[in-house]
Design a protein around this motif. Structure first.
Motif, PDB file in Angstrom:
ATOM      1  N   ARG A  13       0.846  -1.206   0.000  1.00  0.00           N
ATOM      2  CA  ARG A  13       0.000   0.000   0.000  1.00  0.00           C
ATOM      3  C   ARG A  13       0.875   1.247   0.000  1.00  0.00           C
ATOM      4  NH1 ARG A  13      -5.126  -2.068   1.721  1.00  0.00           N
ATOM      5  NH2 ARG A  13      -6.097  -0.043   2.089  1.00  0.00           N
ATOM      6  N   GLN A  14       1.934   1.210   0.808  1.00  0.00           N
ATOM      7  CA  GLN A  14       2.858   2.348   0.867  1.00  0.00           C
ATOM      8  C   GLN A  14       3.518   2.584  -0.495  1.00  0.00           C
ATOM      9  OE1 GLN A  14       3.559   4.766   2.982  1.00  0.00           O
ATOM     10  NE2 GLN A  14       1.874   3.934   4.210  1.00  0.00           N
ATOM     11  N   TYR A  15       4.003   1.495  -1.107  1.00  0.00           N
ATOM     12  CA  TYR A  15       4.619   1.609  -2.434  1.00  0.00           C
ATOM     13  C   TYR A  15       3.618   2.223  -3.414  1.00  0.00           C
ATOM     14  CZ  TYR A  15       8.380  -1.685  -0.995  1.00  0.00           C
ATOM     15  OH  TYR A  15       9.433  -2.313  -0.374  1.00  0.00           O
ATOM     16  N   GLU A  16       2.364   1.733  -3.355  1.00  0.00           N
ATOM     17  CA  GLU A  16       1.331   2.175  -4.300  1.00  0.00           C
ATOM     18  C   GLU A  16       1.029   3.664  -4.115  1.00  0.00           C
ATOM     19  OE1 GLU A  16       0.151  -0.447  -6.300  1.00  0.00           O
ATOM     20  OE2 GLU A  16      -0.861   1.012  -7.561  1.00  0.00           O
ATOM     21  N   LEU A  17       0.935   4.085  -2.857  1.00  0.00           N
ATOM     22  CA  LEU A  17       0.639   5.501  -2.573  1.00  0.00           C
ATOM     23  C   LEU A  17       1.740   6.405  -3.123  1.00  0.00           C
ATOM     24  CD1 LEU A  17      -0.829   5.320   1.041  1.00  0.00           C
ATOM     25  CD2 LEU A  17      -1.989   6.229  -0.994  1.00  0.00           C
ATOM     26  N   HIS A  18       2.994   6.015  -2.910  1.00  0.00           N
ATOM     27  CA  HIS A  18       4.101   6.803  -3.457  1.00  0.00           C
ATOM     28  C   HIS A  18       4.053   6.795  -4.988  1.00  0.00           C
ATOM     29  CE1 HIS A  18       6.414   6.348   0.545  1.00  0.00           C
ATOM     30  NE2 HIS A  18       6.039   7.600   0.404  1.00  0.00           N
ATOM     31  N   ALA A  19       3.789   5.615  -5.542  1.00  0.00           N
ATOM     32  CA  ALA A  19       3.741   5.470  -7.006  1.00  0.00           C
ATOM     33  C   ALA A  19       2.630   6.333  -7.599  1.00  0.00           C
ATOM     34  CB  ALA A  19       3.532   3.999  -7.377  1.00  0.00           C
ATOM     35  N   LEU A  20       1.477   6.384  -6.924  1.00  0.00           N
ATOM     36  CA  LEU A  20       0.371   7.219  -7.408  1.00  0.00           C
ATOM     37  C   LEU A  20       0.774   8.689  -7.366  1.00  0.00           C
ATOM     38  CD1 LEU A  20      -2.693   5.382  -5.776  1.00  0.00           C
ATOM     39  CD2 LEU A  20      -2.089   5.444  -8.215  1.00  0.00           C
ATOM     40  N   GLY A  21       1.571   9.041  -6.359  1.00  0.00           N
ATOM     41  CA  GLY A  21       2.101  10.398  -6.271  1.00  0.00           C
ATOM     42  C   GLY A  21       3.002  10.726  -7.454  1.00  0.00           C
ATOM     43  N   PHE A  22       3.870   9.777  -7.823  1.00  0.00           N
ATOM     44  CA  PHE A  22       4.753   9.984  -8.987  1.00  0.00           C
ATOM     45  C   PHE A  22       3.909  10.185 -10.250  1.00  0.00           C
ATOM     46  CE2 PHE A  22       8.323   6.920  -7.300  1.00  0.00           C
ATOM     47  CZ  PHE A  22       8.435   7.681  -6.157  1.00  0.00           C
TER      48      PHE A  22
END
Ligand SMILES: [Zn+2]
Length: 204
Positions: A13-22
């Protein structure tokens, strides 16, 4: 509360949230392919084509792109240029699909604020191959995982799986390797859904 399309598992989930930010930063639509070359300049990375490297003998060039090609994918120089930008060199013989994942990992290191380790770490991986890294192991995992999520976001991946698309079709859409799509299917726990959808057609 806004519903977010996030995979199971706290780390993912953390990876996904950062990725969505990118992806937001790159202004790319939720189901569209992300072009890491566009994002690289925002991360202060300068991508140098292998052919632009001067001073390599024909023999060394042949070695790096031939017999030694599988031993390197690319990376960023740890020392920045005077203007703060950092040079990234990618292995051209790996093709655009693999290159996208390598470059996206370098972008993730920058956006996630990772500090390179002072000494390059060389060790053996689970397959007994020699691998070297410039960041702490946890940072390498986060950069690769987040970069992969930016290239193949969970929400779009699930949508395409439910539509019955194959991993090859999804890979072509996102301009990544089929291996990367299958890695994403596994870590986001869509693999069994995917397998069920393709159990009749013989696709794997
Ligand atoms: Zn890395």
């Amino acid at each position: 509360m806004i519903h977010q399309d996030l995979p199971p598992g706290e780390k993912w989930r953390q990876y996904e949230l950062h990725a969505l930010g990118f992806r937001d930063f790159a202004r790319v639509r939720p189901t569209a392919a992300l072009d890491p070359f566009r994002l690289a300049k925002f991360a202060n990375l300068v991508v140098i084509e292998f052919d632009q490297i001067k001073g390599l003998s024909a023999k060394n060039r042949e070695h790096l792109l031939g017999s030694a090609s599988e031993q390197w994918s690319g990376g960023a120089c740890s020392r920045p240029l005077p203007d703060g930008r950092r040079i990234v060199i990618l292995n051209p013989s790996h093709g655009r699909m693999r290159t996208h994942a390598t470059l996206m990992e370098e972008i993730s290191h920058v956006f996630l604020g990772h500090q390179p380790t002072k000494l390059k770490i060389v060790e053996e991986d689970a397959q007994g191959r020699t691998v070297s890294r410039d960041y702490r192991k946890a940072d390498e995992d986060a950069a690769y995982g987040t970069g992969a999520a930016a290239l193949v976001p969970f929400g779009a991946l699930r949508k395409f799986v439910l539509e019955g698309q194959t991993s090859l079709q999804i890979a072509r859409h996102f301009r990544v390797s089929r291996e990367l799509v299958e890695y994403r299917l596994k870590v986001t726990r869509l693999w069994s859904t995917y397998k069920t959808a393709h159990s009749d057609s013989g696709a794997s």
